[in-house]
Write an enzyme that holds these catalytic residues in place. Sequence first.
Site, PDB file in Angstrom:
ATOM      1  N   PHE A 125       0.822  -1.227   0.000  1.00 25.65           N
ATOM      2  CA  PHE A 125       0.000   0.000   0.000  1.00 25.65           C
ATOM      3  C   PHE A 125       0.850   1.268   0.000  1.00 25.65           C
ATOM      4  O   PHE A 125       0.350   2.337  -0.324  1.00 25.65           O
ATOM      5  CB  PHE A 125      -0.958  -0.011   1.200  1.00 25.65           C
ATOM      6  CG  PHE A 125      -0.390   0.607   2.447  1.00 25.65           C
ATOM      7  CD1 PHE A 125       0.435  -0.112   3.279  1.00 25.65           C
ATOM      8  CD2 PHE A 125      -0.678   1.927   2.773  1.00 25.65           C
ATOM      9  CE1 PHE A 125       0.971   0.468   4.424  1.00 25.65           C
ATOM     10  CE2 PHE A 125      -0.151   2.510   3.913  1.00 25.65           C
ATOM     11  CZ  PHE A 125       0.676   1.782   4.741  1.00 25.65           C
ATOM     12  N   LYS A 126       2.123   1.147   0.367  1.00 25.21           N
ATOM     13  CA  LYS A 126       2.968   2.346   0.422  1.00 25.21           C
ATOM     14  C   LYS A 126       3.086   3.016  -0.947  1.00 25.21           C
ATOM     15  O   LYS A 126       3.336   4.214  -1.033  1.00 25.21           O
ATOM     16  CB  LYS A 126       4.327   2.008   1.005  1.00 25.21           C
ATOM     17  CG  LYS A 126       4.207   1.653   2.489  1.00 25.21           C
ATOM     18  CD  LYS A 126       5.531   1.537   3.180  1.00 25.21           C
ATOM     19  CE  LYS A 126       5.342   1.370   4.678  1.00 25.21           C
ATOM     20  NZ  LYS A 126       4.720   0.064   5.043  1.00 25.21           N
TER      21      LYS A 126
END
Length: 487
Positions: A125-126
Site C-alpha cells: 500500500f505504500k
Amino acid sequence: MNYISTRGAGAGERHSFSDILLGGLAKDGGLYLPSSYPRVSAEELARWRALPYADLAFEILSKFSDDIPADDLRELTRRTYTPQTYCNVRDDEQAAQITPLKTLGIEEGAPLSLLELSNGPTLAFKDMAMQLLGNLFEYTLAKHGETLNILGATSGDTGSAAEYAMRGKRGIRVFMLSPHKKMSAFQTAQMYSLQDPNIFNIAVEGVFDDCQDIVKAVSNDHAFKAAQKIGTVNSINWARVVAQVVYYFKGYFAATKSNDERVSFTVPSGNFGNVCAGHIARMMGLPIERLVVATNENDVLDEFFRTGIYRVRKAAETYHTSSPSMDISKASNFERFVFDLLGRDPARVLQLFRDVEEKGGFDLAASGDFKRVKEFGFVSGSSTHASRVETIRDVFERYDTMIDTHTADGLKVAREHLQAGIPMIVLETAQPIKFGETIREALLREPERPAAFVGLEALPQRFDVLPADAERVKAYVAKRVAGSVAS
Ligand SMILES: *Cc1c(COP(=O)(O)O)cnc(C)c1O
C-alpha cells in the site's frame, strides 16, 4: 491552509503545504498538522461519490495544499493514479478503480470486504502515497530549481516503494541502505533489479538496525546534510499521510449506496501512518463508525487503545514476525493522534513525548482524555503467527482469496469488532507474493504472482556493498552527488 507543530513551537509562523513537503520533523521535534481540518460538506460528499480516483485525490488534496495551482495539482494526480500504474490486479477490469473493493461475504450480519491497496508497482500500500510523493517532489524541486538526495534505510516495503516512486525523476537521487543478504529473494530482486541511474542500492554488511543508525548519524551531521541536500521520505511525511486519506473516501463510496450509511475500517498498523489518515478522513466528516487498529505481536498500539498506557519497546523487546512491516518499537505518527485526543494542547503533547524519551512512555488511563478514544471511534486488537496462518487458510478456503500476512492480521482483528448492519472494510496492505514463506506454510502452495513479476529474481541486479560505517556511506554519497557517477 496553515501547518502547525504538535509541540507548539513557532506558533506565530506560517507554513504552507509546499514548505513542509520536503522536510521531516518540525524544528521542535513535533509533527506537522493543519491548524484545523477541512470539513467536507454534504454536497461535496454527494458529488465526490461519482469521481474517478485521480479526481477524488485532486479534490481532497486541494483542501490541504492550496498553495499549489489547481491545474498543476489536477495534472499531478491524473498522472499518478492511472490504471497502468495500479495494474497488478487479479481481475483486469478493476485496474480502472485503482483501489478496488473485494467483497468477501457477510459475517455476524456485517458485510465484510477488502480494500485492495497493493496493486501498484511494489505490491504494497505504500505505493499509494509514495507514487504521488515522487511527482510532487519533482514538481516542487523544478519550480525552485533545487535538487534532493533521499537517504533511507529499509528492510523491505518502504525502500522499494520509494525507489519505484523516484526512479527517473529529475532533480532526485535515492540512496537506500538495506541489510546485505537479509531480505527475501523477492524483495531483494525488487529493489536491486532497478537500473535507473538516479537509484543507488547500498547493501550494508550488518542488520536493519545498523542501516537505521547510519541514516541517523548522517542526519545528525547537519553540515553534511545541508551541503549534500539530504532528505528523507519516512512515514511522518505529511504528504504521505494526506495521500492516504483518499482511499478511505473511495472505500466508503464503494461499500455504500448513500451517504447516510456508516462503515468501519480495520487497518493493519505499524507506524500509525495509515490509520492516522483514516482518523483525518473521519475528522473531515466521512461517516466512519469505527477505526480498528490491528497489530501483530508488536502490540504497542493495541496496548494503548486497550489500557491508555503507551509504552515504547526496546530493540530487544521487538519481535521479528511474519508480518515484518508492522514490527515496530514505537509508532512514529502516533503523536498526531495524541494531539487531537488532548484537544490540541501542544504543551501537554510536549510533556508526554518528553516522558516517552525520558521514561519510555506515558499513562493516560486515569485522565479523562482516554475516554475520548471511543468518541474518535478507535478500538484495537493484536495477532500472532498462529492466528495469521489460520486466517490465511480460512479466507482461502471460505472465500477462495489469498491474502498476505499483514492483511491477515487485519482480518483476524476485524472479526473481533464486527457490528451487524455496518460494513467492515479491511485494508489490504500487501500482496501474498511478498511474504511467500508464510503462504507456503499456511496453504502448502506457492503464492499468486502477478504477471509482471514472473522471472523477477533472475534479472540482473545493481547494488554496492559497504561496511556498516557512516563515514563510508557519506563518502559514497558525496562522490556520486559531486560527479553524478552512476556506479
Ligand atoms: C508499512 C506497512 C504497514 C504498516 O503501516 P503504518 O502506516 O506504518 O501503520 C502494514 N502493512 C504493510 C504491508 C506495510 O508495508
